[in-house]
Design a protein around this motif. Structure first.
Motif, short mmCIF file in Angstrom:
data_model
loop_
_atom_site.label_atom_id
_atom_site.label_comp_id
_atom_site.label_asym_id
_atom_site.label_seq_id
_atom_site.Cartn_x
_atom_site.Cartn_y
_atom_site.Cartn_z
N TRP A 100 0.83 -1.20 0.00
CA TRP A 100 0.00 0.00 0.00
C TRP A 100 0.86 1.25 0.00
N PRO A 101 0.43 2.33 -0.66
CA PRO A 101 1.17 3.59 -0.57
C PRO A 101 1.05 4.20 0.82
N ASP A 102 2.16 4.66 1.36
CA ASP A 102 2.17 5.21 2.72
C ASP A 102 1.27 6.43 2.85
N SER A 103 1.22 7.26 1.81
CA SER A 103 0.40 8.47 1.90
C SER A 103 -1.08 8.13 2.07
N LEU A 104 -1.55 7.09 1.41
CA LEU A 104 -2.94 6.69 1.53
C LEU A 104 -3.23 6.11 2.91
N THR A 105 -2.36 5.24 3.39
CA THR A 105 -2.60 4.63 4.70
C THR A 105 -2.54 5.67 5.82
N ARG A 106 -1.66 6.66 5.68
CA ARG A 106 -1.62 7.72 6.71
C ARG A 106 -2.92 8.52 6.71
N SER A 107 -3.46 8.77 5.52
CA SER A 107 -4.71 9.54 5.44
C SER A 107 -5.88 8.77 6.04
N LEU A 108 -5.85 7.44 5.95
CA LEU A 108 -6.95 6.63 6.45
C LEU A 108 -6.74 6.15 7.88
N GLY A 109 -5.55 6.37 8.43
CA GLY A 109 -5.32 6.07 9.84
C GLY A 109 -4.82 4.67 10.14
N PHE A 110 -4.18 3.99 9.19
CA PHE A 110 -3.61 2.67 9.48
C PHE A 110 -2.29 2.52 8.74
N LYS A 111 -1.61 1.43 9.04
CA LYS A 111 -0.33 1.15 8.41
C LYS A 111 -0.33 -0.30 7.94
N ALA A 112 0.13 -0.54 6.72
CA ALA A 112 0.23 -1.89 6.17
C ALA A 112 1.65 -2.40 6.40
N ALA A 113 1.80 -3.36 7.30
CA ALA A 113 3.13 -3.85 7.67
C ALA A 113 3.33 -5.27 7.18
N MET A 114 4.60 -5.65 7.04
CA MET A 114 4.95 -7.02 6.66
C MET A 114 6.03 -7.52 7.60
N LYS A 115 5.86 -8.73 8.13
CA LYS A 115 6.86 -9.31 8.99
C LYS A 115 8.04 -9.81 8.18
N ALA A 116 9.12 -10.15 8.90
CA ALA A 116 10.32 -10.65 8.23
C ALA A 116 10.03 -11.98 7.56
#
Length: 384
Positions: free
Chosen positions: A104-120
């Protein structure tokens, strides 16, 4: 045997392509043709429109219904700031956007209030179960999408307006509903769940439809720009505009035919035999070998040795600018400095040259010693 091999290769079952394309016209396991074909019935619509332009172009240029849904299933959701602005305005006006993607693009997730993370990668888990939070949609035992590594999840930054619709077995959010203005943005991070393989599998077939059941029965647009780009496969040729115009198409064919005829006739009439030009031969080496054999047969070792000394000293004067009148320690020191050889080797070379020059007669052995000393110097200089 050749015919049998060709027939065997032609009729041999083709290997299954497990490439995750998410394209709505692909029947391979990880295409989305099945879901795309069933969506009109699920959403009670006559058809689901396919969009092949960026969100900005579609939301600003196309005719939109009063209320509609916007669906995107892809691996990487790539939008720029203009696409993002129009998409959020679209949702803010009371529409719904459903996006399932890993990246996900960081700018979009920041605007919507969440973060899309991936583990190692070392923490991947293909046995991880996913399930819905709603008890009416929740399945006993959960859903296992074993082709997914289970590393993806969402981190909620602004809980206000965000509802978790699905979690994995670790309790991490994987499906969110975000209230944005008058509409909702549905964020999902497991696009494989909507592919043909899992939609047709009895153990996971109802997952995609349960997830899509959150969307109202409104006109729906399916964003295929993220997977296939602007043009279909038959439209990706650089000559697509020419073939779209009958006059240009005929002109193109006439030009091609004219070029073929020109090459066939004009080339055949004007082609000439290309003469074979032999490369000039280097006769210097032949001359040196002839002169050397002449002196060797005559046994005049002293004459050959003196000439070798004369030519070698001339080479030292030309290349290193040395004064070779006196073969002494001073010459050896300068030769070592300028040529880069060891001081002892330079002194040994000067000593051999000095003895050969002073000698009244040179034997074959003396000539071989002199030649070996000169060749050794030339070899060390080339390697240095």
């Amino acid at each position: 045997m050749l015919i049998a091999y060709v027939v065997f290769e032609y009729y041999r079952p083709k290997p299954i392509d497990y490439s995750p394309t998410y394209q709505n016209n692909h029947k391979i396991p990880f295409g989305t043709k099945v879901l795309y074909g069933l969506l009109p019935g699920l959403l009670k619509q006559k058809e689901v429109r396919t969009i092949r332009v960026p969100p900005y172009n579609h939301l600003t240029e196309d005719t939109l219904a009063a209320r509609s849904n916007y669906i995107t299933i892809c691996s990487q959701y790539g939008i720029d700031k203009n696409d993002q602005r129009e998409l959020l305005n679209y949702v803010k006006r009371g529409n719904n956007a459903f996006v399932s993607a890993y990246d996900w693009p960081d700018s979009l997730t920041r605007s919507l209030g969440f973060k899309a993370a991936m583990k190692a990668p070392r923490l991947r888990d293909t046995t991880l179960l996913n399930n819905f939070v709603n008890p009416q949609l929740r399945k006993k035992g959960g859903y296992n999408f074993f082709h997914d590594d289970g590393r993806n999840y969402f981190t909620i930054r602004k809980p206000a307006g965000i509802t978790v619709l699905g979690r994995n077995a670790r309790g991490e959010p994987v499906f969110l509903r975000i209230r944005y203005g008058k509409g909702y943005f549905y964020a999902h991070n497991l696009p494989l769940a909507f592919t043909n393989f899992f939609v047709l599998s009895p153990k996971t077939s109802d997952y995609a439809f349960k997830a899509m059941s959150y969307l109202p029965a409104w006109p729906t647009d399916w964003d295929e720009y993220q997977n296939q780009g602007r043009f279909a496969e038959d439209e990706q040729s650089i000559l697509r505009f020419i073939f779209a115009q009958p006059a240009l198409t005929w002109a193109y064919y006439v030009v091609i035919l004219g070029l073929i005829l020109y090459v066939f006739f004009a080339g055949k009439r004007t082609q000439r035999i290309i003469p074979v030009v032999e490369l000039p031969k280097n006769t210097s080496l032949d001359f040196v070998q002839t002169v050397g054999r002449l002196y060797f047969r005559q046994g005049d070792h002293h004459n050959i040795g003196q000439k070798k000394i004369q030519y070698f000293l001339a080479h030292l004067r030309e290349r290193y600018g040395l004064n070779t009148n006196a073969l002494d320690a001073g010459l050896a020191e300068l030769l070592a400095l300028k040529s880069g050889i060891a001081r002892s080797e330079a002194e040994e070379l000067v000593r051999v040259l000095q003895n050969a020059r002073r000698s009244i007669t040179l034997t074959e052995y003396d000539l071989l010693v002199l030649n070996a000393a000169i060749e050794k110097f030339n070899s060390e200089v080339r390697q240095g």
